[in-house]
Design an enzyme around this catalytic site. Structure first.
Site, short mmCIF file in Angstrom:
data_model
loop_
_atom_site.label_atom_id
_atom_site.label_comp_id
_atom_site.label_asym_id
_atom_site.label_seq_id
_atom_site.Cartn_x
_atom_site.Cartn_y
_atom_site.Cartn_z
N LYS A 53 0.82 -1.22 0.00
CA LYS A 53 0.00 0.00 0.00
C LYS A 53 0.85 1.27 0.00
CE LYS A 53 -1.93 -1.02 3.85
NZ LYS A 53 -1.18 -2.24 4.22
N THR A 62 0.86 9.67 10.34
CA THR A 62 -0.04 9.77 11.49
C THR A 62 0.39 8.90 12.66
OG1 THR A 62 -1.45 7.99 10.65
CG2 THR A 62 -2.01 10.25 9.98
N HIS A 112 10.29 3.09 6.42
CA HIS A 112 9.50 3.93 5.51
C HIS A 112 10.26 5.22 5.20
CE1 HIS A 112 5.24 2.34 5.24
NE2 HIS A 112 5.86 1.43 5.98
N ARG A 148 12.01 7.06 1.27
CA ARG A 148 11.69 8.34 0.64
C ARG A 148 12.94 9.20 0.49
NH1 ARG A 148 7.77 7.69 4.45
NH2 ARG A 148 8.55 9.36 5.76
#
Length: 175
Positions: free
Chosen positions: A15, A35, A50, A54
């Site tokens: 996802k 969040t 994560h 990026r």
């Protein structure tokens, strides 16, 4: 022009990577709105994984509850994720309520905040989990949370222009 995309699926279904790829196709400098509340070391490592994925072109914002505090007008923003966002509302009650979190009050607060945030002219890519796809939990609190998240997912899907279901890294367009 405002656009809402919802990407849903199971844990480790691809996802977040799909959301990030989509955002980079739409913008050279997307926003990543995380969040997550860091609960423990294992979860901290997941967040760091994560973050490493990026690059510097991302504007990173950490916001556990009040997404609408952030002006993302004209931007492409990945909100990762609704499940953790719901958790922050579900357990952000007075200590006396922690044993019996109220689904209705949390759901109304989430819907209201979602509407305020997505009232901006931006492209929103929301990531969420289908935690209700598994068996029914023996825990009453977990069952209430699964209800909350399922109802919030339905709400976001009803507002979304596009809904994608991830299965083993494969995108299945639902809406």
């Amino acid at each position: 022009m405002r656009r809402i995309i919802l990407i849903t699926g199971g844990q480790r279904s691809g996802k977040s990577q799909t959301a990030e790829r989509m955002a980079l196709q739409l913008s050279d400098n997307p926003v990543y709105l995380a969040t997550a509340h860091i609960w423990d070391e294992e979860f901290k490592r997941r967040v760091e994984m994560h973050q490493r994925r990026r690059g510097p072109q991302w504007t990173n914002i950490e916001e556990e509850k009040e997404l609408s505090r952030h002006n993302v007008e004209g931007r492409v923003v990945v909100v990762d994720c609704i499940t953790l966002w719901c958790t922050n509302f579900f357990f952000a009650r007075e200590k006396a309520e922690w044993e019996q979190p109220t689904v209705d009050s949390a759901l109304e607060a989430l819907k209201s905040e979602f509407d305020r945030f997505t009232n901006q002219d931006a492209t929103f890519i929301f990531v969420t989990n289908e935690i209700g796809s598994g068996g029914v939990s023996e825990s009453a609190i977990q069952r209430r949370f699964t209800d909350l998240e399922g109802w919030m997912n339905q709400y976001v899907a009803s507002k979304a222009d596009e809904v994608i279901f991830m299965v083993s890294g494969i995108e299945v367009k639902i809406k």
